[in-house]
Design a protein around this motif. Structure first.
Motif, PDB file in Angstrom:
ATOM      1  N   PHE A  29       0.797  -1.221   0.000  1.00 36.70           N
ATOM      2  CA  PHE A  29       0.000   0.000   0.000  1.00 36.70           C
ATOM      3  C   PHE A  29       0.833   1.276   0.000  1.00 36.70           C
ATOM      4  N   THR A  30       2.151   1.171   0.246  1.00 39.17           N
ATOM      5  CA  THR A  30       2.983   2.375   0.205  1.00 39.17           C
ATOM      6  C   THR A  30       3.836   2.438  -1.062  1.00 39.17           C
ATOM      7  N   THR A  31       3.477   1.671  -2.072  1.00 41.10           N
ATOM      8  CA  THR A  31       4.230   1.675  -3.331  1.00 41.10           C
ATOM      9  C   THR A  31       4.015   2.992  -4.066  1.00 41.10           C
ATOM     10  N   TYR A  32       5.088   3.584  -4.586  1.00 39.71           N
ATOM     11  CA  TYR A  32       4.915   4.773  -5.437  1.00 39.71           C
ATOM     12  C   TYR A  32       5.581   4.629  -6.797  1.00 39.71           C
ATOM     13  N   PHE A  33       6.348   3.557  -6.989  1.00 34.84           N
ATOM     14  CA  PHE A  33       7.009   3.353  -8.282  1.00 34.84           C
ATOM     15  C   PHE A  33       7.260   1.874  -8.465  1.00 34.84           C
ATOM     16  N   MET A  34       7.025   1.392  -9.679  1.00 38.38           N
ATOM     17  CA  MET A  34       7.442   0.040 -10.034  1.00 38.38           C
ATOM     18  C   MET A  34       8.061   0.078 -11.419  1.00 38.38           C
ATOM     19  N   GLY A  35       9.006  -0.800 -11.641  1.00 38.52           N
ATOM     20  CA  GLY A  35       9.667  -0.772 -12.932  1.00 38.52           C
ATOM     21  C   GLY A  35      10.469  -2.013 -13.212  1.00 38.52           C
ATOM     22  N   ALA A  49      12.575   0.519 -17.781  1.00 31.85           N
ATOM     23  CA  ALA A  49      11.325   1.285 -17.823  1.00 31.85           C
ATOM     24  C   ALA A  49      10.714   1.280 -16.429  1.00 31.85           C
ATOM     25  N   GLY A  50       9.913   2.311 -16.162  1.00 32.29           N
ATOM     26  CA  GLY A  50       9.250   2.381 -14.869  1.00 32.29           C
ATOM     27  C   GLY A  50       7.979   3.199 -14.950  1.00 32.29           C
ATOM     28  N   ILE A  51       7.137   3.040 -13.933  1.00 34.14           N
ATOM     29  CA  ILE A  51       5.850   3.720 -13.938  1.00 34.14           C
ATOM     30  C   ILE A  51       5.526   4.221 -12.546  1.00 34.14           C
ATOM     31  N   ASN A  52       5.029   5.453 -12.475  1.00 31.20           N
ATOM     32  CA  ASN A  52       4.594   6.021 -11.210  1.00 31.20           C
ATOM     33  C   ASN A  52       3.267   5.398 -10.831  1.00 31.20           C
ATOM     34  N   TRP A  53       3.206   4.817  -9.639  1.00 35.40           N
ATOM     35  CA  TRP A  53       2.008   4.060  -9.257  1.00 35.40           C
ATOM     36  C   TRP A  53       0.789   4.954  -9.098  1.00 35.40           C
ATOM     37  N   SER A  57       2.405   7.885 -14.868  1.00 36.85           N
ATOM     38  CA  SER A  57       3.423   8.411 -15.767  1.00 36.85           C
ATOM     39  C   SER A  57       4.561   7.399 -15.908  1.00 36.85           C
ATOM     40  N   ALA A  58       5.063   7.267 -17.128  1.00 35.09           N
ATOM     41  CA  ALA A  58       6.065   6.246 -17.422  1.00 35.09           C
ATOM     42  C   ALA A  58       7.371   6.879 -17.883  1.00 35.09           C
ATOM     43  N   SER A  59       8.449   6.154 -17.709  1.00 32.90           N
ATOM     44  CA  SER A  59       9.755   6.590 -18.182  1.00 32.90           C
ATOM     45  C   SER A  59      10.470   5.388 -18.789  1.00 32.90           C
ATOM     46  N   TYR A  60      11.362   5.671 -19.757  1.00 37.35           N
ATOM     47  CA  TYR A  60      12.021   4.609 -20.497  1.00 37.35           C
ATOM     48  C   TYR A  60      13.496   4.936 -20.723  1.00 37.35           C
ATOM     49  N   ALA A  61      14.286   3.887 -20.818  1.00 35.98           N
ATOM     50  CA  ALA A  61      15.653   4.054 -21.277  1.00 35.98           C
ATOM     51  C   ALA A  61      15.619   4.369 -22.766  1.00 35.98           C
ATOM     52  N   ASP A  62      16.598   5.125 -23.227  1.00 43.32           N
ATOM     53  CA  ASP A  62      16.645   5.500 -24.648  1.00 43.32           C
ATOM     54  C   ASP A  62      16.682   4.265 -25.545  1.00 43.32           C
ATOM     55  N   SER A  63      17.328   3.217 -25.079  1.00 44.67           N
ATOM     56  CA  SER A  63      17.515   2.025 -25.904  1.00 44.67           C
ATOM     57  C   SER A  63      16.221   1.268 -26.173  1.00 44.67           C
ATOM     58  N   GLU A  65      12.971   2.983 -25.877  1.00 43.66           N
ATOM     59  CA  GLU A  65      11.897   3.941 -26.176  1.00 43.66           C
ATOM     60  C   GLU A  65      11.285   3.640 -27.544  1.00 43.66           C
ATOM     61  N   GLY A  66       9.965   3.553 -27.583  1.00 45.49           N
ATOM     62  CA  GLY A  66       9.268   3.277 -28.827  1.00 45.49           C
ATOM     63  C   GLY A  66       9.066   1.802 -29.113  1.00 45.49           C
ATOM     64  N   ARG A  67       9.761   0.936 -28.384  1.00 44.84           N
ATOM     65  CA  ARG A  67       9.612  -0.508 -28.589  1.00 44.84           C
ATOM     66  C   ARG A  67       8.966  -1.191 -27.381  1.00 44.84           C
ATOM     67  N   PHE A  68       9.247  -0.683 -26.200  1.00 45.70           N
ATOM     68  CA  PHE A  68       8.728  -1.269 -24.964  1.00 45.70           C
ATOM     69  C   PHE A  68       7.658  -0.349 -24.372  1.00 45.70           C
ATOM     70  N   THR A  69       6.682  -0.954 -23.711  1.00 39.34           N
ATOM     71  CA  THR A  69       5.644  -0.197 -23.024  1.00 39.34           C
ATOM     72  C   THR A  69       5.438  -0.776 -21.632  1.00 39.34           C
ATOM     73  N   VAL A  70       5.522   0.074 -20.629  1.00 37.07           N
ATOM     74  CA  VAL A  70       5.281  -0.340 -19.247  1.00 37.07           C
ATOM     75  C   VAL A  70       3.875   0.104 -18.852  1.00 37.07           C
ATOM     76  N   SER A  71       3.178  -0.759 -18.117  1.00 38.91           N
ATOM     77  CA  SER A  71       1.831  -0.434 -17.663  1.00 38.91           C
ATOM     78  C   SER A  71       1.592  -1.086 -16.319  1.00 38.91           C
ATOM     79  N   ARG A  72       0.496  -0.699 -15.678  1.00 38.41           N
ATOM     80  CA  ARG A  72       0.221  -1.257 -14.361  1.00 38.41           C
ATOM     81  C   ARG A  72      -1.262  -1.524 -14.190  1.00 38.41           C
ATOM     82  N   ASP A  73      -1.568  -2.455 -13.300  1.00 43.49           N
ATOM     83  CA  ASP A  73      -2.929  -2.750 -12.887  1.00 43.49           C
ATOM     84  C   ASP A  73      -2.922  -2.673 -11.360  1.00 43.49           C
ATOM     85  N   ILE A  74      -3.439  -1.563 -10.835  1.00 47.94           N
ATOM     86  CA  ILE A  74      -3.383  -1.345  -9.398  1.00 47.94           C
ATOM     87  C   ILE A  74      -4.163  -2.419  -8.644  1.00 47.94           C
ATOM     88  N   GLY A  75      -5.323  -2.790  -9.159  1.00 44.68           N
ATOM     89  CA  GLY A  75      -6.159  -3.780  -8.486  1.00 44.68           C
ATOM     90  C   GLY A  75      -5.484  -5.132  -8.351  1.00 44.68           C
TER      91      GLY A  75
END
Length: 117
Positions: A29-35, A49-53, A57-63, A65-75
Motif C-alpha cells: 500500500f505504500t508503493t509509489y514506483f514500479m519498474g 522502464a518504470g511507472i509512477n504508481w 506516468s512512465a519513463s524509459y531508457a533510450d535504448s 523507447e518506442g519498442r517497450f511499453t510499461v503499464s500497471r494494474d493497481i487492483g
C-alpha cells in the motif's frame, strides 16, 4: 515486506514480442514506483522502464523507447512490460523493482529473456 514474482520471459526471434508480468504481494500500500531493470553477463544492471504508481506516468531508457511499453494494474498489484521488435541486444535477465515510501526498495528474482538473431 514485499514479494515480487516475475513471469513471461523466454526465447524469441529477433523482431518478436514478449510480455513480462510482475505481481507484488505483501505490504504494497505504500508503493509509489514500479519498474524493470535488466542485466546481461559482464554488464551492470541497467534501468529499462518504470511507472509512477499514482499518476501512471512512465519513463524509459533510450535504448527501448518506442519498442517497450510499461503499464500497471493497481487492483492486481501488477506491472507489465510489453516488449516489441526485440533485438539480440535485449537479451538479459529482467528484474522487477518496487519502490515504496520509507524508503524501501524490493527486487524480484528475475526472468530470462533471450533474443536470437
Amino acid at each position: 515486506q514485499v514479494q515480487l514474482v516475475e513471469s513471461g520471459g523466454g526465447l524469441v526471434q529477433g523482431g518478436g514480442s514478449l510480455r513480462l508480468s510482475c505481481v507484488a504481494s505483501g505490504r504494497t500500500f505504500t508503493t509509489y514506483f514500479m519498474g524493470w531493470s535488466r542485466q546481461s553477463p559482464g554488464k551492470e544492471r541497467e534501468f529499462v522502464a518504470g511507472i509512477n504508481w499514482g499518476d501512471d506516468s512512465a519513463s524509459y531508457a533510450d535504448s527501448v523507447e518506442g519498442r517497450f511499453t510499461v503499464s500497471r494494474d493497481i487492483g492486481k498489484n501488477t506491472v507489465y512490460l510489453q516488449m516489441n521488435n526485440l533485438k539480440p541486444e535485449d537479451t538479459a535477465v529482467y528484474y522487477c523493482k518496487c519502490v515504496q515510501y520509507g524508503p524501501a526498495t524490493y527486487w524480484g528474482q528475475g526472468t530470462q529473456v533471450t533474443v536470437s538473431s
